[in-house]
Design a protein around this motif. Sequence first.
Motif, PDB file in Angstrom:
ATOM      1  N   GLU A 138       0.122  -0.313  12.420  1.00 14.75           N
ATOM      2  CA  GLU A 138       1.562  -0.524  12.534  1.00 14.75           C
ATOM      3  C   GLU A 138       1.908  -0.996  13.942  1.00 14.75           C
ATOM      4  O   GLU A 138       1.095  -0.921  14.864  1.00 14.75           O
ATOM      5  CB  GLU A 138       2.320   0.777  12.221  1.00 14.75           C
ATOM      6  CG  GLU A 138       2.129   1.308  10.810  1.00 14.75           C
ATOM      7  CD  GLU A 138       2.974   0.569   9.785  1.00 14.75           C
ATOM      8  OE1 GLU A 138       3.708  -0.375  10.167  1.00 14.75           O
ATOM      9  OE2 GLU A 138       2.922   0.948   8.601  1.00 14.75           O
ATOM     10  N   GLN A 139       3.140  -1.442  14.115  1.00 12.92           N
ATOM     11  CA  GLN A 139       3.596  -1.927  15.422  1.00 12.92           C
ATOM     12  C   GLN A 139       4.302  -0.817  16.182  1.00 12.92           C
ATOM     13  O   GLN A 139       5.164  -0.121  15.636  1.00 12.92           O
ATOM     14  CB  GLN A 139       4.541  -3.114  15.230  1.00 12.92           C
ATOM     15  CG  GLN A 139       4.974  -3.758  16.546  1.00 12.92           C
ATOM     16  CD  GLN A 139       5.872  -4.971  16.335  1.00 12.92           C
ATOM     17  OE1 GLN A 139       6.253  -5.273  15.212  1.00 12.92           O
ATOM     18  NE2 GLN A 139       6.211  -5.658  17.413  1.00 12.92           N
ATOM     19  N   TRP A 140       3.923  -0.647  17.435  1.00 16.47           N
ATOM     20  CA  TRP A 140       4.586   0.317  18.315  1.00 16.47           C
ATOM     21  C   TRP A 140       5.746  -0.376  19.005  1.00 16.47           C
ATOM     22  O   TRP A 140       5.569  -1.370  19.714  1.00 16.47           O
ATOM     23  CB  TRP A 140       3.589   0.863  19.330  1.00 16.47           C
ATOM     24  CG  TRP A 140       4.186   1.704  20.414  1.00 16.47           C
ATOM     25  CD1 TRP A 140       4.205   1.438  21.745  1.00 16.47           C
ATOM     26  CD2 TRP A 140       4.842   2.979  20.264  1.00 16.47           C
ATOM     27  NE1 TRP A 140       4.825   2.446  22.442  1.00 16.47           N
ATOM     28  CE2 TRP A 140       5.227   3.402  21.568  1.00 16.47           C
ATOM     29  CE3 TRP A 140       5.143   3.786  19.174  1.00 16.47           C
ATOM     30  CZ2 TRP A 140       5.894   4.599  21.784  1.00 16.47           C
ATOM     31  CZ3 TRP A 140       5.806   4.986  19.400  1.00 16.47           C
ATOM     32  CH2 TRP A 140       6.178   5.381  20.684  1.00 16.47           C
ATOM     33  N   LEU A 141       6.944   0.151  18.787  1.00 13.15           N
ATOM     34  CA  LEU A 141       8.160  -0.462  19.314  1.00 13.15           C
ATOM     35  C   LEU A 141       8.781   0.374  20.426  1.00 13.15           C
ATOM     36  O   LEU A 141       9.961   0.231  20.734  1.00 13.15           O
ATOM     37  CB  LEU A 141       9.183  -0.647  18.180  1.00 13.15           C
ATOM     38  CG  LEU A 141       8.700  -1.482  16.989  1.00 13.15           C
ATOM     39  CD1 LEU A 141       9.694  -1.402  15.838  1.00 13.15           C
ATOM     40  CD2 LEU A 141       8.468  -2.926  17.400  1.00 13.15           C
ATOM     41  N   SER A 193       0.834  -1.194   0.000  1.00 14.28           N
ATOM     42  CA  SER A 193       0.000   0.000   0.000  1.00 14.28           C
ATOM     43  C   SER A 193       0.873   1.250   0.000  1.00 14.28           C
ATOM     44  O   SER A 193       2.022   1.225   0.444  1.00 14.28           O
ATOM     45  CB  SER A 193      -0.916   0.003   1.222  1.00 14.28           C
ATOM     46  OG  SER A 193      -0.150  -0.024   2.415  1.00 14.28           O
ATOM     47  N   LEU A 194       0.293   2.329  -0.507  1.00  6.69           N
ATOM     48  CA  LEU A 194       1.019   3.594  -0.528  1.00  6.69           C
ATOM     49  C   LEU A 194       1.177   4.127   0.896  1.00  6.69           C
ATOM     50  O   LEU A 194       0.317   3.891   1.756  1.00  6.69           O
ATOM     51  CB  LEU A 194       0.271   4.613  -1.380  1.00  6.69           C
ATOM     52  CG  LEU A 194       0.186   4.318  -2.876  1.00  6.69           C
ATOM     53  CD1 LEU A 194      -0.726   5.327  -3.557  1.00  6.69           C
ATOM     54  CD2 LEU A 194       1.568   4.341  -3.511  1.00  6.69           C
ATOM     55  N   PRO A 195       2.264   4.851   1.160  1.00 11.45           N
ATOM     56  CA  PRO A 195       2.441   5.433   2.504  1.00 11.45           C
ATOM     57  C   PRO A 195       1.300   6.390   2.835  1.00 11.45           C
ATOM     58  O   PRO A 195       0.827   7.128   1.969  1.00 11.45           O
ATOM     59  CB  PRO A 195       3.776   6.182   2.385  1.00 11.45           C
ATOM     60  CG  PRO A 195       4.472   5.568   1.227  1.00 11.45           C
ATOM     61  CD  PRO A 195       3.398   5.152   0.267  1.00 11.45           C
ATOM     62  N   ARG A 196       0.866   6.356   4.080  1.00 12.86           N
ATOM     63  CA  ARG A 196      -0.175   7.286   4.517  1.00 12.86           C
ATOM     64  C   ARG A 196       0.457   8.611   4.917  1.00 12.86           C
ATOM     65  O   ARG A 196       1.487   8.651   5.581  1.00 12.86           O
ATOM     66  CB  ARG A 196      -0.937   6.691   5.701  1.00 12.86           C
ATOM     67  CG  ARG A 196      -1.776   5.476   5.329  1.00 12.86           C
ATOM     68  CD  ARG A 196      -2.652   5.088   6.493  1.00 12.86           C
ATOM     69  NE  ARG A 196      -3.562   4.009   6.108  1.00 12.86           N
ATOM     70  CZ  ARG A 196      -3.565   2.815   6.674  1.00 12.86           C
ATOM     71  NH1 ARG A 196      -2.683   2.525   7.615  1.00 12.86           N
ATOM     72  NH2 ARG A 196      -4.430   1.905   6.304  1.00 12.86           N
ATOM     73  N   LYS A 197      -0.205   9.690   4.519  1.00 14.14           N
ATOM     74  CA  LYS A 197       0.308  11.026   4.859  1.00 14.14           C
ATOM     75  C   LYS A 197       0.068  11.315   6.330  1.00 14.14           C
ATOM     76  O   LYS A 197      -1.029  11.121   6.856  1.00 14.14           O
ATOM     77  CB  LYS A 197      -0.362  12.100   4.002  1.00 14.14           C
ATOM     78  CG  LYS A 197       0.199  13.504   4.264  1.00 14.14           C
ATOM     79  CD  LYS A 197      -0.308  14.522   3.258  1.00 14.14           C
ATOM     80  CE  LYS A 197      -1.707  14.956   3.567  1.00 14.14           C
ATOM     81  NZ  LYS A 197      -2.119  16.133   2.755  1.00 14.14           N
ATOM     82  N   ASN A 207       4.936   2.696   7.454  1.00 16.40           N
ATOM     83  CA  ASN A 207       4.624   3.040   6.073  1.00 16.40           C
ATOM     84  C   ASN A 207       3.895   4.391   6.043  1.00 16.40           C
ATOM     85  O   ASN A 207       2.679   4.471   5.842  1.00 16.40           O
ATOM     86  CB  ASN A 207       3.764   1.941   5.423  1.00 16.40           C
ATOM     87  CG  ASN A 207       3.573   2.164   3.932  1.00 16.40           C
ATOM     88  OD1 ASN A 207       4.401   2.777   3.263  1.00 16.40           O
ATOM     89  ND2 ASN A 207       2.456   1.683   3.405  1.00 16.40           N
ATOM     90  N   ILE A 208       4.667   5.459   6.278  1.00 16.33           N
ATOM     91  CA  ILE A 208       4.092   6.808   6.355  1.00 16.33           C
ATOM     92  C   ILE A 208       4.907   7.783   5.517  1.00 16.33           C
ATOM     93  O   ILE A 208       6.088   7.570   5.241  1.00 16.33           O
ATOM     94  CB  ILE A 208       4.046   7.329   7.814  1.00 16.33           C
ATOM     95  CG1 ILE A 208       5.452   7.346   8.436  1.00 16.33           C
ATOM     96  CG2 ILE A 208       3.069   6.510   8.649  1.00 16.33           C
ATOM     97  CD1 ILE A 208       5.515   7.992   9.816  1.00 16.33           C
ATOM     98  N   ASN A 209       4.245   8.855   5.141  1.00 16.65           N
ATOM     99  CA  ASN A 209       4.885   9.995   4.491  1.00 16.65           C
ATOM    100  C   ASN A 209       4.776  11.160   5.468  1.00 16.65           C
ATOM    101  O   ASN A 209       3.745  11.829   5.535  1.00 16.65           O
ATOM    102  CB  ASN A 209       4.191  10.311   3.170  1.00 16.65           C
ATOM    103  CG  ASN A 209       4.725  11.576   2.513  1.00 16.65           C
ATOM    104  OD1 ASN A 209       5.807  12.061   2.863  1.00 16.65           O
ATOM    105  ND2 ASN A 209       3.962  12.136   1.592  1.00 16.65           N
TER     106      ASN A 209
END
Length: 227
Positions: free
Chosen positions: A213-216, A3-7, A34-36
């Motif tokens: 997403e995973q919080w690390l 998927s495209l990165p989310r803004k 996977n973010i912009n």
Amino acid sequence: MASLPRKLELFYDVLSPYSWLGFEVLCRYQNIWNINLQLRPSFIAGIMKSSGNKPPALVPRKGKYMMTDLQHLKNFYQVPIQAPKDFFSVILEKGSLTAMRFLTAVNMEKPEMLEKVSRELWMRVWSRDEDITEPQSILTAAKKAGLSEAEAKGLLEKCSSDNVKSRLKETTDAACNYGAFGLPTIVVHMDDNKSHMLFGSDRMELLAHLLGEQWLGPVPSTVKGKL
């Protein structure tokens, strides 16, 4: 297919220590999630006025709590925060208008330098107790962040231009239109064309949940020791 990165928009002001915490965490995660990530320099005084809010330091019990809170968060986030000695003068009287106009000019002309220049201004005011209002102070920060003297002077000259003033106001108004009442304000744009506004540097686990997403933790192992 991936998927495209989310803004992800981060509205911030270097006068806000909690903005610094949120800024560092999102910068650490920008190559993990996977973010912009889009950095949006804003003017916190304008947001406070528009929303009818006031700085927590003006409420005695909140102010006292804030100083203790920042010392805990300094270690937890591994960000070298140290409150200015003359807190009220630096934060409430001198303000950040020139600094935020400068960052706006950087974003317009040299966006690849925005992260580094923003961090250096935070280091000055919220770690080393140094000025961020005088032209020479801003030039020093810009050069330390990697801009040449000519580039820094050129950007400083643009701070008084209508274009820069208008851009900072537009960005601040955009934050207000999302519902901002303080900073940092994070706006995440989802695949269904919906957006979610989150306030504060302590909403990262919720942000990870919204993104899937995973919080690390505040300092993912891949970036430890880099600040």
